[in-house]
Design an enzyme around this catalytic site. Structure first.
Site, PDB file in Angstrom:
ATOM      1  N   HIS A 250      -9.694   1.476  -0.546  1.00 20.12           N
ATOM      2  CA  HIS A 250      -9.541   2.117   0.762  1.00 20.12           C
ATOM      3  C   HIS A 250     -10.932   2.109   1.405  1.00 20.12           C
ATOM      4  CE1 HIS A 250      -5.785   3.498  -0.878  1.00 20.12           C
ATOM      5  NE2 HIS A 250      -5.514   4.315   0.128  1.00 20.12           N
TER       6      HIS A 250
ATOM      7  N   HIS B 212       1.203   4.901  -2.451  1.00 16.82           N
ATOM      8  CA  HIS B 212       0.803   5.727  -3.601  1.00 16.82           C
ATOM      9  C   HIS B 212       2.070   6.350  -4.160  1.00 16.82           C
ATOM     10  CE1 HIS B 212      -3.485   5.651  -2.245  1.00 16.82           C
ATOM     11  NE2 HIS B 212      -2.891   5.458  -1.083  1.00 16.82           N
TER      12      HIS B 212
ATOM     13  N   GLU C 254     -10.845   3.846   6.582  1.00 15.45           N
ATOM     14  CA  GLU C 254      -9.723   4.712   6.978  1.00 15.45           C
ATOM     15  C   GLU C 254     -10.315   5.848   7.819  1.00 15.45           C
ATOM     16  OE1 GLU C 254      -7.803   6.834   3.769  1.00 15.45           O
ATOM     17  OE2 GLU C 254      -6.025   7.312   4.970  1.00 15.45           O
TER      18      GLU C 254
ATOM     19  N   HIS D 104       0.861  -1.192   0.000  1.00 13.22           N
ATOM     20  CA  HIS D 104       0.000   0.000   0.000  1.00 13.22           C
ATOM     21  C   HIS D 104       0.893   1.237   0.000  1.00 13.22           C
ATOM     22  CE1 HIS D 104      -3.744   2.115   1.997  1.00 13.22           C
ATOM     23  NE2 HIS D 104      -3.024   2.981   1.286  1.00 13.22           N
TER      24      HIS D 104
ATOM     25  N   ASP E 196       1.965   3.960   2.797  1.00 14.63           N
ATOM     26  CA  ASP E 196       0.916   4.829   2.241  1.00 14.63           C
ATOM     27  C   ASP E 196       1.494   5.983   1.404  1.00 14.63           C
ATOM     28  OD1 ASP E 196      -1.694   5.507   1.691  1.00 14.63           O
ATOM     29  OD2 ASP E 196      -2.197   6.191   3.705  1.00 14.63           O
ATOM     30  N   ASP E 197       1.927   7.058   2.055  1.00 14.20           N
ATOM     31  CA  ASP E 197       2.486   8.224   1.349  1.00 14.20           C
ATOM     32  C   ASP E 197       3.761   8.637   2.080  1.00 14.20           C
ATOM     33  OD1 ASP E 197       0.196   8.973  -0.611  1.00 14.20           O
ATOM     34  OD2 ASP E 197      -0.803   8.672   1.312  1.00 14.20           O
TER      35      ASP E 197
HETATM   36  N1  ADE Z   1      -4.461   8.986  -1.675  1.00 11.76           N
HETATM   37  C1  ADE Z   1      -3.191   8.989  -1.259  1.00 11.76           C
HETATM   38  N2  ADE Z   1      -3.129   8.621   0.022  1.00 11.76           N
HETATM   39  C2  ADE Z   1      -4.390   8.365   0.430  1.00 11.76           C
HETATM   40  C3  ADE Z   1      -4.974   7.934   1.638  1.00 11.76           C
HETATM   41  N3  ADE Z   1      -4.254   7.686   2.727  1.00 11.76           N
HETATM   42  N4  ADE Z   1      -6.315   7.792   1.675  1.00 11.76           N
HETATM   43  C4  ADE Z   1      -7.061   8.037   0.605  1.00 11.76           C
HETATM   44  N5  ADE Z   1      -6.554   8.434  -0.552  1.00 11.76           N
HETATM   45  C5  ADE Z   1      -5.233   8.592  -0.653  1.00 11.76           C
HETATM   46 ZN    ZN Z   2      -3.575   4.863   0.763  1.00 14.59          ZN
END
Ligand code: ADE
Ligand code: ZN
Length: 340
Positions: free
Chosen positions: A197, A19, A200, A17, A278-279
């Site tokens: 997703h 992006h 969350e 996971h 995630d990011d």
């Molecule tokens: N796009 C990038 N990161 C995200 C996240 N944590 N939740 C939803 N969309 C995303």
């Molecule tokens: Zn994500």
């Protein structure tokens, strides 16, 4: 504790996971802005990092979509992906399944081909140079319409050889999975695997919808599923993997203290939880930093760490043969570690 840090740092890891646009570090953002003659609303890298102070998912998304505006050419997408691969190679990640958000680019006039060609070229080189295997998952932006998602799916069809699955991301509240039931049915019909997703920020109902309507093969986040015992039991029975992202949860205010993070509880309940970044450029770290964020605060043991690693392999979208190879590589790591 130092022992455990050495253990997970050296451990061969799988990431499920992440992006790719969320791996854009401020330094590269400035470099690409200069290359493409784009004026950023920040003077320095430090100013950018200071702006990464989010109180919820939407706060983050606003800055995330702004940041990706520096990505214009195929080379930009290549450089972005290559930087991520180089970083995770240094962290002993051996397999990664990467999300990309084509609509974040096509809506700015960057073609689908530009995006996918740049990312895919780096992924191929990642396998050759670093031995990192990968899969690509195309996400639909859920704040946009069903029609827009269908148009994106149509574009993906001519790149089916490069895309393993479809996903659903962006603003969760108010955009339930049901909005995309027909798009996901068409994507599955075309042979794509599906993830979404859910849970969350959104309620357990959204997780039910992702399971029942989108027919997901893996659940992204899923934290709020813990509010519903019957749902937890169902996820366990169906052996549904959750791609959990601790530092993301912390920075988007789902979890205010890492000692309260649900990851250990998920494992102890028997849920198939995995750990992911995630990011990473926005939330303070890649795989090893995510392990660091939870291991001590949650009093996790080596068994928990290994369970996360084994679950990651098992829940990946790679072949049965490669999964066995990755499990064997992990077993060999443990044996070597204990022998040393
Ligand atoms: N796009 C990038 N990161 C995200 C996240 N944590 N939740 C939803 N969309 C995303
Ligand atoms: Zn994500």
């Amino acid at each position: 504790m130092q022992d455990l840090k050495a253990f997970y740092t050296g451990m061969p890891k799988t990431e499920l996971h992440m992006h790719i646009e969320g791996s854009l570090e401020p330094e590269l953002m400035f470099e690409l802005a200069a290359r493409n003659n784009i004026k950023l609303p920040f003077a320095t890298v430090e100013d950018v990092r200071k702006a990464y102070d989010f109180s919820n998912l939407q706060d983050f998304l606003d800055i995330y979509y702004q940041g990706m505006g520096v990505l214009i050419t195929e080379q930009d997408f290549y450089d972005l992906t290559w930087a991520y691969l180089t970083k995770i190679h240094g962290q002993n990640v051996v397999h990664t399944e990467i999300f990309f958000d084509p609509q974040g680019h096509t809506d700015r006039g960057v073609s689908f081909e530009t995006v996918i060609t740049g990312i895919s070229r780096a992924l191929e080189e990642g396998l050759e140079t670093y031995g990192i295997s990968s899969r690509l998952i195309m996400c639909f932006l859920r704040h946009l319409s069903e029609d827009a998602a269908f148009a994106t799916l149509e574009q993906a069809l001519s790149h089916k050889d490069k895309i393993t699955g479809v996903g659903l991301d962006s603003s969760e509240q108010g955009h339930p999975p049901s909005k995309f039931e027909r798009v996901f049915a068409a994507a599955k019909e075309a042979g794509f695997l599906a993830v979404a997703h859910a849970g969350e920020e959104g309620p357990p109902d959204y997780v039910y919808e992702a399971l029942d309507l989108l027919k997901i093969d893996r659940l992204d986040h899923g934290n709020r599923a813990l509010e519903d015992d019957a749902l937890v039991q169902r996820l366990i029975t169906e052996n549904m993997a959750l791609t959990v992202c601790p530092l993301s949860n912390y920075h988007l205010a789902g979890v205010s203290d890492m000692r309260q993070h649900p990851l250990r509880k998920m494992l102890d309940l028997g849920l198939k939880a995995t750990l992911n970044s995630d990011d990473p450029a926005y939330f303070g770290g890649y795989m090893n930093e995510n392990f660091e964020a939870v291991v001590e605060p949650l009093g996790m043991t080596r068994e928990h760490i290994l369970a996360l690693a084994r679950n990651g392999i098992d829940a990946s979208f790679t072949s049965v043969v490669q999964k066995q190879e990755l499990q064997d590589q992990l077993s060999a790591y443990v044996a070597d570690y204990d022998a040393a």
